[in-house]
Every structure is written in C-alpha cells, then in structure tokens.
Scaffold this motif. Structure first.
Motif, PDB file in Angstrom:
ATOM      1  N   ASP A 137      50.793 -65.974  30.197  1.00 49.57           N
ATOM      2  CA  ASP A 137      51.924 -66.510  29.442  1.00 49.57           C
ATOM      3  C   ASP A 137      52.950 -65.405  29.255  1.00 49.57           C
ATOM      4  O   ASP A 137      52.735 -64.266  29.680  1.00 49.57           O
ATOM      5  CB  ASP A 137      51.487 -67.127  28.102  1.00 49.57           C
ATOM      6  N   ALA A 138      54.045 -65.725  28.616  1.00 46.47           N
ATOM      7  CA  ALA A 138      55.162 -64.777  28.527  1.00 46.47           C
ATOM      8  C   ALA A 138      54.847 -63.569  27.656  1.00 46.47           C
ATOM      9  O   ALA A 138      55.584 -62.585  27.681  1.00 46.47           O
ATOM     10  CB  ALA A 138      56.399 -65.494  27.995  1.00 46.47           C
ATOM     11  N   THR A 139      53.783 -63.644  26.879  1.00 52.15           N
ATOM     12  CA  THR A 139      53.461 -62.540  25.976  1.00 52.15           C
ATOM     13  C   THR A 139      52.296 -61.693  26.469  1.00 52.15           C
ATOM     14  O   THR A 139      51.862 -60.777  25.772  1.00 52.15           O
ATOM     15  CB  THR A 139      53.114 -63.072  24.571  1.00 52.15           C
ATOM     16  N   LEU A 140      51.788 -61.980  27.651  1.00 49.47           N
ATOM     17  CA  LEU A 140      50.617 -61.248  28.127  1.00 49.47           C
ATOM     18  C   LEU A 140      50.665 -61.066  29.631  1.00 49.47           C
ATOM     19  O   LEU A 140      50.843 -62.012  30.393  1.00 49.47           O
ATOM     20  CB  LEU A 140      49.334 -61.991  27.761  1.00 49.47           C
ATOM     21  N   ALA A 141      50.501 -59.807  30.041  1.00 45.87           N
ATOM     22  CA  ALA A 141      50.325 -59.482  31.450  1.00 45.87           C
ATOM     23  C   ALA A 141      48.991 -58.762  31.595  1.00 45.87           C
ATOM     24  O   ALA A 141      48.626 -57.962  30.732  1.00 45.87           O
ATOM     25  CB  ALA A 141      51.464 -58.589  31.953  1.00 45.87           C
ATOM     26  N   THR A 142      48.273 -59.068  32.660  1.00 46.64           N
ATOM     27  CA  THR A 142      46.982 -58.422  32.877  1.00 46.64           C
ATOM     28  C   THR A 142      46.928 -57.795  34.265  1.00 46.64           C
ATOM     29  O   THR A 142      47.527 -58.299  35.214  1.00 46.64           O
ATOM     30  CB  THR A 142      45.819 -59.416  32.744  1.00 46.64           C
ATOM     31  N   LEU A 143      46.192 -56.697  34.331  1.00 43.50           N
ATOM     32  CA  LEU A 143      45.922 -56.025  35.596  1.00 43.50           C
ATOM     33  C   LEU A 143      44.407 -55.844  35.681  1.00 43.50           C
ATOM     34  O   LEU A 143      43.809 -55.249  34.788  1.00 43.50           O
ATOM     35  CB  LEU A 143      46.622 -54.672  35.661  1.00 43.50           C
ATOM     36  N   LYS A 144      43.813 -56.396  36.729  1.00 41.93           N
ATOM     37  CA  LYS A 144      42.362 -56.322  36.879  1.00 41.93           C
ATOM     38  C   LYS A 144      42.011 -55.530  38.118  1.00 41.93           C
ATOM     39  O   LYS A 144      42.684 -55.633  39.157  1.00 41.93           O
ATOM     40  CB  LYS A 144      41.761 -57.724  36.988  1.00 41.93           C
ATOM     41  N   ILE A 145      40.919 -54.797  38.002  1.00 43.87           N
ATOM     42  CA  ILE A 145      40.362 -54.089  39.146  1.00 43.87           C
ATOM     43  C   ILE A 145      38.891 -54.502  39.253  1.00 43.87           C
ATOM     44  O   ILE A 145      38.130 -54.384  38.304  1.00 43.87           O
ATOM     45  CB  ILE A 145      40.438 -52.551  38.978  1.00 43.87           C
ATOM     46  N   GLN A 146      38.548 -55.041  40.404  1.00 40.14           N
ATOM     47  CA  GLN A 146      37.171 -55.477  40.626  1.00 40.14           C
ATOM     48  C   GLN A 146      36.829 -55.411  42.111  1.00 40.14           C
ATOM     49  O   GLN A 146      37.423 -56.154  42.899  1.00 40.14           O
ATOM     50  CB  GLN A 146      36.975 -56.895  40.097  1.00 40.14           C
ATOM     51  N   PRO A 147      35.878 -54.575  42.502  1.00 45.54           N
ATOM     52  CA  PRO A 147      35.175 -53.578  41.696  1.00 45.54           C
ATOM     53  C   PRO A 147      35.977 -52.294  41.592  1.00 45.54           C
ATOM     54  O   PRO A 147      36.757 -51.960  42.483  1.00 45.54           O
ATOM     55  CB  PRO A 147      33.906 -53.349  42.525  1.00 45.54           C
ATOM     56  N   SER A 148      35.776 -51.570  40.523  1.00 38.68           N
ATOM     57  CA  SER A 148      36.503 -50.313  40.342  1.00 38.68           C
ATOM     58  C   SER A 148      35.849 -49.198  41.158  1.00 38.68           C
ATOM     59  O   SER A 148      34.645 -49.237  41.449  1.00 38.68           O
ATOM     60  CB  SER A 148      36.551 -49.928  38.865  1.00 38.68           C
ATOM     61  N   GLU A 149      36.672 -48.219  41.525  1.00 38.26           N
ATOM     62  CA  GLU A 149      36.213 -47.068  42.292  1.00 38.26           C
ATOM     63  C   GLU A 149      36.750 -45.805  41.640  1.00 38.26           C
ATOM     64  O   GLU A 149      37.785 -45.855  40.960  1.00 38.26           O
ATOM     65  CB  GLU A 149      36.705 -47.158  43.737  1.00 38.26           C
ATOM     66  N   PRO A 150      36.089 -44.669  41.866  1.00 42.25           N
ATOM     67  CA  PRO A 150      36.574 -43.410  41.261  1.00 42.25           C
ATOM     68  C   PRO A 150      38.031 -43.108  41.586  1.00 42.25           C
ATOM     69  O   PRO A 150      38.753 -42.548  40.759  1.00 42.25           O
ATOM     70  CB  PRO A 150      35.618 -42.357  41.850  1.00 42.25           C
ATOM     71  N   ARG A 151      38.496 -43.472  42.763  1.00 42.21           N
ATOM     72  CA  ARG A 151      39.880 -43.192  43.138  1.00 42.21           C
ATOM     73  C   ARG A 151      40.883 -44.025  42.343  1.00 42.21           C
ATOM     74  O   ARG A 151      42.099 -43.790  42.427  1.00 42.21           O
ATOM     75  CB  ARG A 151      40.107 -43.458  44.628  1.00 42.21           C
ATOM     76  N   ASP A 152      40.409 -44.989  41.568  1.00 40.32           N
ATOM     77  CA  ASP A 152      41.299 -45.770  40.708  1.00 40.32           C
ATOM     78  C   ASP A 152      41.596 -45.051  39.397  1.00 40.32           C
ATOM     79  O   ASP A 152      42.422 -45.516  38.604  1.00 40.32           O
ATOM     80  CB  ASP A 152      40.684 -47.139  40.396  1.00 40.32           C
ATOM     81  N   SER A 153      40.922 -43.954  39.153  1.00 41.45           N
ATOM     82  CA  SER A 153      41.155 -43.189  37.924  1.00 41.45           C
ATOM     83  C   SER A 153      42.608 -42.744  37.880  1.00 41.45           C
ATOM     84  O   SER A 153      43.108 -42.094  38.812  1.00 41.45           O
ATOM     85  CB  SER A 153      40.223 -41.975  37.869  1.00 41.45           C
ATOM     86  N   ALA A 154      43.284 -43.103  36.799  1.00 42.86           N
ATOM     87  CA  ALA A 154      44.725 -42.861  36.689  1.00 42.86           C
ATOM     88  C   ALA A 154      45.166 -43.343  35.311  1.00 42.86           C
ATOM     89  O   ALA A 154      44.380 -43.887  34.544  1.00 42.86           O
ATOM     90  CB  ALA A 154      45.488 -43.622  37.771  1.00 42.86           C
ATOM     91  N   VAL A 155      46.448 -43.157  35.029  1.00 43.79           N
ATOM     92  CA  VAL A 155      47.056 -43.790  33.861  1.00 43.79           C
ATOM     93  C   VAL A 155      47.886 -44.962  34.363  1.00 43.79           C
ATOM     94  O   VAL A 155      48.710 -44.800  35.276  1.00 43.79           O
ATOM     95  CB  VAL A 155      47.941 -42.817  33.065  1.00 43.79           C
ATOM     96  N   TYR A 156      47.643 -46.118  33.783  1.00 46.52           N
ATOM     97  CA  TYR A 156      48.342 -47.331  34.189  1.00 46.52           C
ATOM     98  C   TYR A 156      49.354 -47.692  33.097  1.00 46.52           C
ATOM     99  O   TYR A 156      49.009 -47.848  31.931  1.00 46.52           O
ATOM    100  CB  TYR A 156      47.349 -48.469  34.405  1.00 46.52           C
ATOM    101  N   PHE A 157      50.599 -47.821  33.518  1.00 47.82           N
ATOM    102  CA  PHE A 157      51.676 -48.160  32.596  1.00 47.82           C
ATOM    103  C   PHE A 157      52.195 -49.557  32.874  1.00 47.82           C
ATOM    104  O   PHE A 157      52.329 -49.970  34.029  1.00 47.82           O
ATOM    105  CB  PHE A 157      52.847 -47.180  32.737  1.00 47.82           C
TER     106      PHE A 157
END
Lengths: 115, 114
Positions: free
Chosen positions: B71-91
């Motif tokens: 909805d207009a008040t919520l955005a989601t970002l999913k990672i499945q499956p996660s990997e070590p190279r996904d380590s980061a800061v997500y803005f």
C-alpha cells in the motif's frame, strides 16, 4: 550514459579552513545536480541542488555549489569548515528520463576535520 | 517533522534465511527508491516505484530479491535466500518523483549475513 565522478575519496581540512569538494558529471543535456551529506550511521540528507537558473546555488549549513557547464562540474564549497561537517558527501545527477527522479550517485568523498 | 522510517535498523541473520526490510515513506510522496550501500560498490539503486507500481528493478538480483508496495504507506524489500554478499546497508528514500525533486532518505537497515 550518465555518470558522476568524485575524484577525491578522502579529504582532511583544519577547522576554520575553506573546503572545496569536486564533482564531475557526464550528461548530454542540462543536468539536475545534487549534493547530499551522510553523517555516520545516518541516511543521506540534501545539502543543495541545481536544476536551472543561477549557477551558484546556496544550500543548508553554509554550503554552496557552482554549476560550470563548460567544465561539467558541480563543486561544493564552504568558506569555513566546522568540526560537525565531518561526514561523507555525495554528488548525484538526475538520470535518464528525468521525470522519474532517479539519481546516479558518485562514490562519495569522506571529509575529516582536524581541530 | 515528516521522515522516512525503516525497520529493522539492524539485522543479523544466517545464510539461507529470508530477510524482510520495511520502509514507510513520507505521507504524500508517490515515489519510493531502494538503495544498497557497500564500501566496494558505494550507493547502488536497486529498484523504485511510482504510485506503488515498479518503474525499474534492473538493479536487483532477480533470483533472490523482490520489492513490493502493498500500500502507499509501506514498501518492502525481501531477500530469499540471503547470502553473505548481501551484507550491506539498505536505504529507502521517498519523494515526489520529479526530475529535480529531493529524495528523502531513511536511516537505513544494516544487514549482516553470516
């Protein structure tokens, strides 16, 4: 393709000294240009932006930047740096079909301020 | 003082686990951006939405990443499956979407995948 280059990865200045952070861009038309600042552990905050008109732009916290089309540059300046200005600074250009608001960011310049 | 909020602020997980990051854009903003920041790559645009519809997600690894705006008040970002190279800061950032418009950034989610 649009791109942004910040030649200086790290800059150290003394408190009270003047500052200039360099930014060069690649873009075919008149660009939208931005400077953002990121303090440790924080998100990015807009300092100033240029999209038309006067090529010298004033921003928050005493910063200014000058758009120079002939040099494809948008350098950020401050006449007297304060210790609280220590942060990472990002230059960005509006990308592609600019109505999207999409930005291309430079790699950033880390500013260290010596007492 | 309107702000973009992101949850969680920090997430440590093990490789293979699903990770969901959430963003609440500023009320009235119709454009939402997801970025990833790492030392090596800097700030990378992963995806962005206008009026909840995806405009561009070419920056995302499609096999494991997905982004939605339920909805207009919520955005989601999913990672499945996660990997070590996904380590980061997500803005997450929001704005009104014009070419000269300011993007307002959230504080970020620091993800560590072990």
């Amino acid at each position: 393709a649009q791109s942004v280059t910040q030649p200086d990865i790290h800059i150290t200045v003394s408190e009270g000294a003047s500052l200039e952070l360099r930014c060069n861009y690649s873009y075919g038309a008149t660009p939208y240009l931005f400077w953002y600042v990121q303090s440790p552990g924080q998100g990015l905050q807009l300092l100033l932006k240029y999209f038309s008109g006067d090529t010298l732009v004033q921003g928050i916290k005493g910063f200014e930047a000058e758009f120079k089309r002939s040099q494809s540059s948008f350098n950020l300046r401050k006449p007297s740096v304060h210790w609280s200005d220590a942060a990472e600074y990002f230059c960005a250009v509006g990308a592609g079909d600019s109505n999207t608001g999409k930005l291309i960011f430079g790699q950033g310049t880390t500013l260290q301020v010596k007492p | 003082d309107a702000r973009v909020t992101q949850t969680p602020r920090d997430k440590v997980t093990e490789m293979g686990q699903e990770v969901t990051m959430r963003c609440q854009p500023i009320l009235g903003h119709n454009t939402v951006f997801w970025y990833r920041q790492t030392m090596m790559q800097g700030l990378e645009l992963l995806a962005y939405f206008r009026n909840r519809a995806p405009l561009d997600d070419s920056g995302m690894p499609k096999d494991r990443f997905s982004a939605e705006m339920p909805d207009a008040t919520l955005a989601t970002l999913k990672i499945q499956p996660s990997e070590p190279r996904d380590s980061a800061v997500y803005f997450c950032a929001s704005g009104l979407g014009g070419g000269s418009d300011t993007q307002y950034f959230g504080p970020g989610t620091r993800l560590t995948v072990l």
